[in-house]
Design an enzyme around this catalytic site. Structure first.
Site, mmCIF file in Angstrom:
data_model
loop_
_atom_site.group_PDB
_atom_site.id
_atom_site.type_symbol
_atom_site.label_atom_id
_atom_site.label_comp_id
_atom_site.label_asym_id
_atom_site.label_seq_id
_atom_site.Cartn_x
_atom_site.Cartn_y
_atom_site.Cartn_z
ATOM 1 N N HIS A 236 0.872 -1.175 0.000
ATOM 2 C CA HIS A 236 0.000 0.000 0.000
ATOM 3 C C HIS A 236 0.906 1.221 0.000
ATOM 4 O O HIS A 236 1.531 1.502 1.023
ATOM 5 C CB HIS A 236 -0.879 0.038 1.234
ATOM 6 C CG HIS A 236 -1.752 -1.162 1.429
ATOM 7 N ND1 HIS A 236 -1.326 -2.294 2.117
ATOM 8 C CD2 HIS A 236 -3.025 -1.421 1.041
ATOM 9 C CE1 HIS A 236 -2.312 -3.169 2.152
ATOM 10 N NE2 HIS A 236 -3.366 -2.676 1.497
ATOM 11 N N TYR A 286 -4.832 3.562 3.318
ATOM 12 C CA TYR A 286 -5.817 4.394 3.995
ATOM 13 C C TYR A 286 -5.169 5.443 4.894
ATOM 14 O O TYR A 286 -5.764 6.467 5.195
ATOM 15 C CB TYR A 286 -6.711 3.536 4.897
ATOM 16 C CG TYR A 286 -7.652 2.601 4.192
ATOM 17 C CD1 TYR A 286 -8.514 3.053 3.203
ATOM 18 C CD2 TYR A 286 -7.695 1.260 4.558
ATOM 19 C CE1 TYR A 286 -9.401 2.184 2.597
ATOM 20 C CE2 TYR A 286 -8.593 0.385 3.955
ATOM 21 C CZ TYR A 286 -9.444 0.850 2.966
ATOM 22 O OH TYR A 286 -10.327 -0.001 2.368
ATOM 23 N N THR A 327 -7.426 3.510 -5.753
ATOM 24 C CA THR A 327 -7.538 3.748 -4.319
ATOM 25 C C THR A 327 -7.922 2.471 -3.596
ATOM 26 O O THR A 327 -8.491 1.544 -4.182
ATOM 27 C CB THR A 327 -8.596 4.814 -3.987
ATOM 28 O OG1 THR A 327 -9.913 4.245 -4.092
ATOM 29 C CG2 THR A 327 -8.473 6.027 -4.878
ATOM 30 N N ASP A 328 -7.642 2.441 -2.312
ATOM 31 C CA ASP A 328 -8.159 1.358 -1.479
ATOM 32 C C ASP A 328 -9.678 1.513 -1.373
ATOM 33 O O ASP A 328 -10.246 2.538 -1.784
ATOM 34 C CB ASP A 328 -7.495 1.377 -0.100
ATOM 35 C CG ASP A 328 -7.289 -0.023 0.457
ATOM 36 O OD1 ASP A 328 -8.140 -0.894 0.174
ATOM 37 O OD2 ASP A 328 -6.308 -0.237 1.179
ATOM 38 N N TRP A 329 -10.325 0.538 -0.790
ATOM 39 C CA TRP A 329 -11.773 0.421 -0.884
ATOM 40 C C TRP A 329 -12.512 1.372 0.065
ATOM 41 O O TRP A 329 -12.182 1.487 1.241
ATOM 42 C CB TRP A 329 -12.178 -1.012 -0.589
ATOM 43 C CG TRP A 329 -12.366 -1.885 -1.799
ATOM 44 C CD1 TRP A 329 -13.349 -2.811 -1.976
ATOM 45 C CD2 TRP A 329 -11.575 -1.939 -2.988
ATOM 46 N NE1 TRP A 329 -13.221 -3.423 -3.205
ATOM 47 C CE2 TRP A 329 -12.134 -2.904 -3.851
ATOM 48 C CE3 TRP A 329 -10.456 -1.248 -3.430
ATOM 49 C CZ2 TRP A 329 -11.622 -3.200 -5.103
ATOM 50 C CZ3 TRP A 329 -9.927 -1.540 -4.686
ATOM 51 C CH2 TRP A 329 -10.512 -2.505 -5.495
#
Length: 615
Positions: A236, A286, A327-329
């Protein structure tokens, strides 16, 4: 395997997929042209709604093939709502049925995609699903696929060649199922012992993670993306390991990412390696950087996907990355799932509306919204003039280039018989079993390992049916020659937010009652204690108490017993240090590897069964 309906023949006699249904072979339908030429032709043909659909990559449940109007699994939306109406064609699959059922469903959804205006095929993606972790926000247990150790286990083995072997098997099984995008590898450095996302990473060492991500991408993607590739999203960025107090930023209390040791550049190293190896995608974390300075200037304290200094200035311009940024969720919309809240991970911009959050993400430089379906937001941003359509076109080009490079426009279908033959093939399962056993890490051994088969075994945490092939299983520890016990690394159960119960967070200390039980049993019979580590644990209470101590990172009972008996020689070495106490953990710096005082076992510790230490 082509089962599509939209086919035609050009005046030159060339059969092609007539994706727009006009009977004429448009350049984007011409397989003889380069992916770049086809993208250049298709983008001007697309409506704004089609472009908006490309910018979303969301969750879908696998249902009955052809039941396009029925939601399945975790998704509240049916395939027709997502693919046919919102024109979303990047779908992240969750729980899978059998290989035949999965491939049949994949083909049915691809047929549905042919009915859209330009027939853009679906890219099916997946989180890791070849190991033991079952957490629908992180990873899935292998099921029908071959089963291997977690990323930490591969790091314990310490072989880039084994990582490449693993990635190649993953690629072949994914291809058979029609899964053409991997939401992995994960290359965050495991420097904060309490962090709950370490299992799928490659440990604390930047050099190891850098070498392993290159091998992983080579096994999955090859030298360049092609019809036999699976496109990888490395995560990430710029490294999610140094979370404040080890709390995870899926949840509001874990949003802060800190660098008290000033080691930001070290956490960035594996991502530099991924870029050099050609990763197709990159996923920011995040986390919200707190107190971070780059080039002498403070970095805005907003989550990485909203952070222009991180995505555009650092990733795009300084590191030269021009692939997809996904992007992350769940960064836009606050939701409630199964009766539990799950706020958008819009850390630092919580006060913004979903529309304003979408604008911030696009301005930061990301291409695609993970886990969201709000195509209406992109439409509103462009029609209102707040975001230029040219900005959307740039993202669309990158996303389409991946689809064309993978060959999805030419044939997105899979063979059901091939899926059944390839997925979980005996040779893949055997290779995974061998890797599981090799990753077993012997931390201490008072001359009880390897133990010879045929003795009397008392078991705790091991399936007696599996152990029957290694000795006589007895119910009374007093009559046993050896006790073999398995424990899961400790954590503090939490269950306020959706998914929170699946994350292992908090203290690394074992509860007193567990320590007492193990100590009492070890006083009655020589004990081999194995601890499954999805993050470090404080093993101090067992040091010198048990006859042998091992650590595993995704290993079946059978693979563990093969290692303990020497049928397959274990060669694991710790991918992170094991702290002596929680006081040492609390005093350590989150971004610095091997920073706990006087660790019980250092990074790289481990013995072979003959008692030889690490090399």
């Amino acid at each position: 395997m082509s089962t599509n309906r939209r086919t035609a023949v050009s005046p030159e006699g060339i059969r092609f997929r007539d994706l727009d249904g006009d009977g004429v072979m448009a350049p984007y339908e011409d397989a003889r042209l380069s992916a770049e030429e086809r993208v250049a032709d298709l983008v001007p043909r697309l409506s704004l709604a089609e472009k908006a659909g490309l910018l979303f990559h969301t969750i879908i449940g696998v249902g009955d093939p052809g039941a396009h109007d029925v939601p399945a699994g975790i998704s509240p939306y049916s395939p027709r709502e997502l693919v046919g109406e919102r024109l979303i064609n990047h779908l992240n699959v969750h729980a899978l049925p059998s290989p035949r059922e999965t491939s049949r469903w994949v083909n049915a959804v691809q047929e549905l995609a042919e009915q859209t205006p330009h027939g853009i095929p679906v890219t099916f993606s997946t989180d890791p699903r070849h190991s033991f972790t079952e957490n629908s926000g992180v990873s899935f247990e292998a099921g029908s696929l071959s089963q291997w150790p977690e990323g930490l286990g591969l790091a314990a083995i310490g072989s880039a060649e084994r990582v490449h072997e693993f990635a190649d098997v993953v690629r072949r099984e994914y291809l058979a199922l029609g899964l053409r995008a991997a939401l992995h590898p994960q290359v965050d450095l495991a420097t904060e012992p309490r962090w709950g996302r370490q299992a799928q990473a490659f440990g604390q060492d930047a050099g190891t993670a850098s070498a392993f991500v290159a091998a992983y991408l080579q096994g999955m993607q090859g030298e360049r993306l092609g019809p036999d590739s699976v496109a990888c999203t490395t995560k990430h960025f710029p490294g999610g390991g140094p979370q404040l107090d080890g709390e995870d930023p899926h949840f509001p209390y874990g949003r802060e990412q800190v660098y008290p040791g000033g080691r930001f550049a070290e956490h960035l190293e594996p991502f530099r390696a991924a870029i050099a190896a050609g990763t197709s995608g990159m996923m920011p974390y995040y986390g919200m950087p707190v107190g971070l300075h780059l080039d002498g200037e403070p970095v805005e304290e907003v989550a990485f996907s909203f952070n222009r200094r991180i995505i555009t200035d650092l990733l795009r311009e300084e590191l030269g990355y021009d692939g997809v940024v996904l992007t992350d969720w769940g960064l836009l919309t606050d939701v409630e799932v199964f009766g539990k809240p799950f706020p958008a991970r819009a850390w630092g911009v919580e006060h913004l509306s979903p529309l304003e959050r979408a604008a911030r993400i696009l301005d930061a430089g990301a291409d695609q919204f993970g886990g969201e379906t709000r195509t209406d937001l992109v439409l509103e941003l462009v029609t209102s003039g707040r975001v230029e359509e040219a900005r959307i076109d740039g993202a669309v080009r990158r996303l389409l280039l991946v689809k064309f490079s993978l060959g999805l426009f030419d044939d997105p279908y899979v063979d059901e018989d091939e899926a059944e033959r390839v997925v979980g093939a005996a040779e893949f399962r055997a290779a995974g079993h061998r890797a599981q056993a090799e990753s077993v890490t012997v931390l201490g051994n008072d001359a009880v390992l390897p133990f010879p088969p045929g003795g009397r075994l008392y078991l705790d945490g091991i399936d007696p049916a599996v152990a029957a092939g290694y000795g006589e299983v007895v119910d009374d520890p007093g009559s046993a020659d050896l006790a073999v016990v398995r424990l899961q690394a400790p954590f503090e159960p939490r269950d306020e937010y959706f998914l929170e119960a699946m994350f292992h967070q908090g203290s690394l200390d074992f509860p007193a009652e567990v320590v007492e039980r193990i100590t009492a049993l070890a006083a009655r019979v020589p004990m081999v204690l194995d601890v499954t580590l999805d993050r470090p644990a404080v093993l101090t209470p067992f040091d010198g108490v048990v006859a042998a101590l091992t650590a595993t990172f995704g290993t079946s009972d059978a693979a563990l017993l093969d290692a303990l008996t020497g049928r397959i020689a274990p060669c694991g070495r710790l991918p992170f240090e094991l702290p002596r106490s929680m006081d040492a953990v609390r005093a350590s710096r989150s971004d610095v590897p091997s920073d706990t005082a006087d660790p019980l076992y250092p990074h790289g510790h481990g013995f072979d069964l003959q008692g030889h230490p690490e090399q």
